[in-house]
Write a protein that holds these residues in place. Structure first.
Motif, PDB file in Angstrom:
ATOM      1  N   GLY A  15      -9.235   1.092   0.956  1.00 18.52           N
ATOM      2  CA  GLY A  15      -8.184   1.915   1.532  1.00 18.52           C
ATOM      3  C   GLY A  15      -8.452   2.349   2.963  1.00 18.52           C
ATOM      4  O   GLY A  15      -7.569   2.235   3.821  1.00 18.52           O
ATOM      5  N   PRO A  51      -2.590   3.759  -2.761  1.00 18.37           N
ATOM      6  CA  PRO A  51      -3.652   2.819  -3.124  1.00 18.37           C
ATOM      7  C   PRO A  51      -3.283   1.390  -2.728  1.00 18.37           C
ATOM      8  O   PRO A  51      -2.117   0.990  -2.818  1.00 18.37           O
ATOM      9  N   GLU A 131      -2.571  -4.298  -9.474  1.00 21.80           N
ATOM     10  CA  GLU A 131      -3.673  -3.511  -8.921  1.00 21.80           C
ATOM     11  C   GLU A 131      -4.990  -4.106  -9.397  1.00 21.80           C
ATOM     12  O   GLU A 131      -5.222  -4.242 -10.596  1.00 21.80           O
ATOM     13  N   ARG A 155     -11.977   2.389  -7.935  1.00 19.62           N
ATOM     14  CA  ARG A 155     -11.483   3.769  -7.805  1.00 19.62           C
ATOM     15  C   ARG A 155     -12.290   4.539  -6.760  1.00 19.62           C
ATOM     16  O   ARG A 155     -11.724   5.265  -5.935  1.00 19.62           O
ATOM     17  N   GLU A 158     -11.436   3.926  -3.130  1.00 19.82           N
ATOM     18  CA  GLU A 158     -10.219   4.547  -2.610  1.00 19.82           C
ATOM     19  C   GLU A 158     -10.513   5.865  -1.896  1.00 19.82           C
ATOM     20  O   GLU A 158      -9.658   6.392  -1.182  1.00 19.82           O
TER      21      GLU A 158
END
Length: 210
Positions: A15, A51, A131, A155, A158
């Motif tokens: 990200g 995201p 995703e 995760r 991000e």
């Protein structure tokens, strides 16, 4: 440079990097696809503050999210990404066994068509975007639960203060082991450029809990 269009591919797009690239080009696209399906199979245009996904299939490409038995997985749950369509290769030259394992019949495509098992875990979002959630070969078992290390890594990546991260299963032995001496998951993050070395552990735990 408003007239410049950039394509990012080959590895997962963090990200923070997407935000940085998006600020200096006119448009940024995240492209995904293995060599076995002629490189590019899906495409996404990341939006600031959201995201990063791998988007939706390109034209003449079919994307399926399937469980270990080859059945469709409900939206929102992780499954292995299978790709079908015009870009699927015939197989691996001189390796019939590997070809048979990776290129399997496509029951939803035209008669005789095949799809490629990517080994990548994805989940389909309600709007149809895919995703990325890690690799199948990073699955571990901890206290009776199957855990996808790649999903945790995705995760954590991000977090705006994380440039890269690796999550491993610590056997809980030797120097640095937890107080209980039991197996545990350990993350090794690298801080984003221009920031501190890495976010604090409590900060990352709070990020995972959201």
């Amino acid at each position: 440079r408003p007239g410049l269009v950039a394509l990012a591919g080959g590895e997962a797009l963090p990200g923070p990097l997407a935000t940085e690239l998006g600020s200096v080009v006119g448009r940024l696209f995240n492209v995904y696809g293995p060599t076995e399906t002629t490189v590019w199979s899906t495409l996404a245009e990341p939006s600031p503050g959201e995201p990063v996904t791998i988007g939706r299939p390109l034209a003449a490409t079919r994307a399926y999210v399937l469980d270990e038995h080859g059945g469709p997985v409900p939206d929102g749950l992780p499954g292995e990404l299978h790709l079908g369509g015009a870009g699927v290769a015939h197989g691996y030259r001189g390796r019939p066994g590997l070809t048979a394992r990776c290129f399997v019949p496509d029951p939803w495509g035209p008669p005789g068509s095949r799809m490629y098992r990517t080994g990548d875990l994805v989940r389909r979002l309600p709007d149809g975007r895919l995703e990325f959630a890690g690799r199948l070969d990073t699955q571990v078992k901890l206290r009776g639960h199957r855990i996808e290390l790649g999903e945790i890594e995705a995760r954590l990546a991000e977090h705006p203060g994380v440039a890269q991260v690796v999550v491993v299963l610590d056997p809980g032995e030797g120097e640095g082991a937890g107080e209980s001496g039991q197996e545990r998951l350990v993350a090794y993050p690298v801080g984003a450029p221009g920031g501190p070395e890495a976010p604090a552990a409590d900060d990352l735990r709070a990020h995972l809990a959201r």
